[in-house]
Design an enzyme around this catalytic site. Structure first.
Site, mmCIF file in Angstrom:
data_model
loop_
_atom_site.group_PDB
_atom_site.id
_atom_site.type_symbol
_atom_site.label_atom_id
_atom_site.label_comp_id
_atom_site.label_asym_id
_atom_site.label_seq_id
_atom_site.Cartn_x
_atom_site.Cartn_y
_atom_site.Cartn_z
ATOM 1 N N ASP A 155 0.815 -1.212 0.000
ATOM 2 C CA ASP A 155 0.000 0.000 0.000
ATOM 3 C C ASP A 155 0.853 1.269 0.000
ATOM 4 O OD1 ASP A 155 0.936 -0.414 2.583
ATOM 5 O OD2 ASP A 155 -1.031 -0.861 3.414
ATOM 6 N N ASN A 166 -7.828 -3.272 14.202
ATOM 7 C CA ASN A 166 -9.208 -3.575 13.808
ATOM 8 C C ASN A 166 -9.254 -4.736 12.809
ATOM 9 O OD1 ASN A 166 -8.213 -2.435 11.492
ATOM 10 N ND2 ASN A 166 -9.669 -0.742 11.384
HETATM 11 C C1 GLP Z 1 -0.709 0.008 8.709
HETATM 12 C C2 GLP Z 1 -0.308 -0.712 7.401
HETATM 13 C C3 GLP Z 1 -0.506 -2.196 7.528
HETATM 14 C C4 GLP Z 1 0.079 -2.645 8.843
HETATM 15 C C5 GLP Z 1 -0.760 -2.124 9.986
HETATM 16 C C6 GLP Z 1 -0.196 -2.455 11.363
HETATM 17 O O1 GLP Z 1 -1.854 0.749 8.603
HETATM 18 N N1 GLP Z 1 -0.964 -0.231 6.221
HETATM 19 O O2 GLP Z 1 0.095 -2.850 6.419
HETATM 20 O O3 GLP Z 1 0.083 -4.055 8.929
HETATM 21 O O4 GLP Z 1 -0.985 -0.748 9.856
HETATM 22 O O5 GLP Z 1 0.861 -1.623 11.692
HETATM 23 P P1 GLP Z 1 1.881 -1.885 12.864
HETATM 24 O O6 GLP Z 1 2.718 -3.024 12.438
HETATM 25 O O7 GLP Z 1 2.646 -0.620 12.969
HETATM 26 O O8 GLP Z 1 1.073 -2.183 14.054
#
Ligand code: GLP
Length: 244
Positions: free
Chosen positions: A69, A138
Site C-alpha cells: 500500500d 481492527n
Molecule cells: C498500517 C499498514 C498495515 C500494517 C498495519 C499495522 O496501517 N498499512 O500494512 O500491517 O498498519 O501496523 P503496525 O505493524 O505498525 O502495528
C-alpha cells in the site's frame, strides 16, 4: 477449513528473525521470487535482520518486490510515504534491482487508474510467491479496512479514523492521510504463500478475531483462513491466547 500453520515464538526478536528466515529462504530457492511486502512497526525487525543476512551474502537482485500500500497525496520523497519507509528500512541497504521494485504512486492524479496499473503489474510479474503482512488492531491487512469485500483488488480506499490515529506516529502526531491505494484481499489471497506477523498484546484481540472468530469481511484478516498456505507467526503477547 484448511488448517493454518501457527508459529508461536517468545518475543518480537524471535518473530523478526523467523520471518526474515522465511523470506530469505524464498530468495534463495526461487529463481525469480516475487514478494509482496508490508510496512508499519511490526516488520521493522524483519527488515533489520534481512539487511544483516544481505551483509552475509543474501541477494535480492533477482527478486521482484511489491508493496501492499501507499498513502494518497504524499509526494514519493515525503519521509512518511511508504516508498521512503521501504528505501530507508530495506532497499538502500541491499542489492534490490530498482527496475524490480514497485510501489503504488500515491501522487498519481488518477488514483483508480494507478491502482489498476499496479494490479496489472503484479499480474505481469506472474503473481506473488510470498506475501508478508502485518495486522491492524481492527483486523485490517494492507489498508483493507473492515467491510472490504474479500474479492476486492488493488484500489483507492478511505482509511478508518482509528487507523489514521494509529499511524499518527509517522506524521508528527497528526492523523495519517485520509486515503491510500492498497492491494486488495483478493490479490493477497492469490499469493502462493501468506505469512501474517503479529507482535504485542494490543494485537491479541485482532489475531483472535481473525483466526478463531467468524470468517467475515468485518475482520479482513479472517479472509486468510481459507488460504492453502497460510502461516501466522506471532509472539506470545499477540498469539499466546490462541488454542492452536
Ligand atoms: C498500517 C499498514 C498495515 C500494517 C498495519 C499495522 O496501517 N498499512 O500494512 O500491517 O498498519 O501496523 P503496525 O505493524 O505498525 O502495528
Amino acid at each position: 477449513m484448511i488448517p493454518l500453520e501457527l508459529r508461536l515464538v517468545e518475543d518480537y526478536e524471535s518473530m523478526s528473525r523467523e520471518a526474515a528466515d522465511l523470506v530469505a529462504d524464498r530468495l534463495r530457492r526461487e529463481p525469480e521470487p516475487v514478494l509482496l511486502l508490508p510496512t508499519g512497526g511490526t516488520p521493522l525487525g524483519m527488515y533489520r535482520r534481512l539487511v544483516e543476512l544481505h551483509e552475509g551474502g543474501l541477494s535480492f537482485s533477482r527478486a521482484t518486490l511489491f508493496n501492499l500500500d501507499e498513502y494518497i497525496g504524499l509526494p514519493p520523497q515525503h519521509p512518511s510515504s511508504y516508498r521512503a519507509y521501504m528505501h530507508r528500512e530495506l532497499y538502500r541497504h541491499v542489492d534490490a534491482d530498482p527496475r524490480r521494485v514497485h510501489l503504488p504512486d500515491g501522487s498519481a492524479v488518477d488514483t483508480e487508474a494507478e491502482a489498476a496499473r499496479y494490479e496489472a503489474e503484479i499480474e505481469a510479474a506472474g503473481g506473488v510467491d510470498l506475501c508478508v503482512l502485518g495486522i491492524g488492531r481492527n483486523g485490517h491487512i494492507g489498508f483493507n479496512e473492515p467491510g472490504t469485500p474479500f474479492d476486492a483488488r488493488t484500489r483507492p480506499v478511505r482509511l478508518d479514523g482509528s487507523t489514521r490515529r494509529a499511524n499518527a506516529r509517522d506524521f508528527g502526531g497528526e492523523d495519517a492521510p485520509e486515503k491510500a491505494i492498497t492491494v486488495g484481499p483478493g490479490t493477497i489471497f492469490d499469493a502462493r504463500e501468506v505469512l501474517l506477523l503479529a507482535s504485542g498484546e494490543p494485537k491479541a484481540a485482532a489475531v483472535a478475531a481473525a483466526l478463531e472468530g467468524r470468517v467475515t469481511q468485518d475482520v479482513p484478516a479472517s479472509a486468510l483462513r481459507g488460504h492453502p498456505r497460510f502461516t501466522l507467526l506471532a509472539d506470545r503477547a499477540a498469539g499466546g491466547g490462541l488454542s492452536g
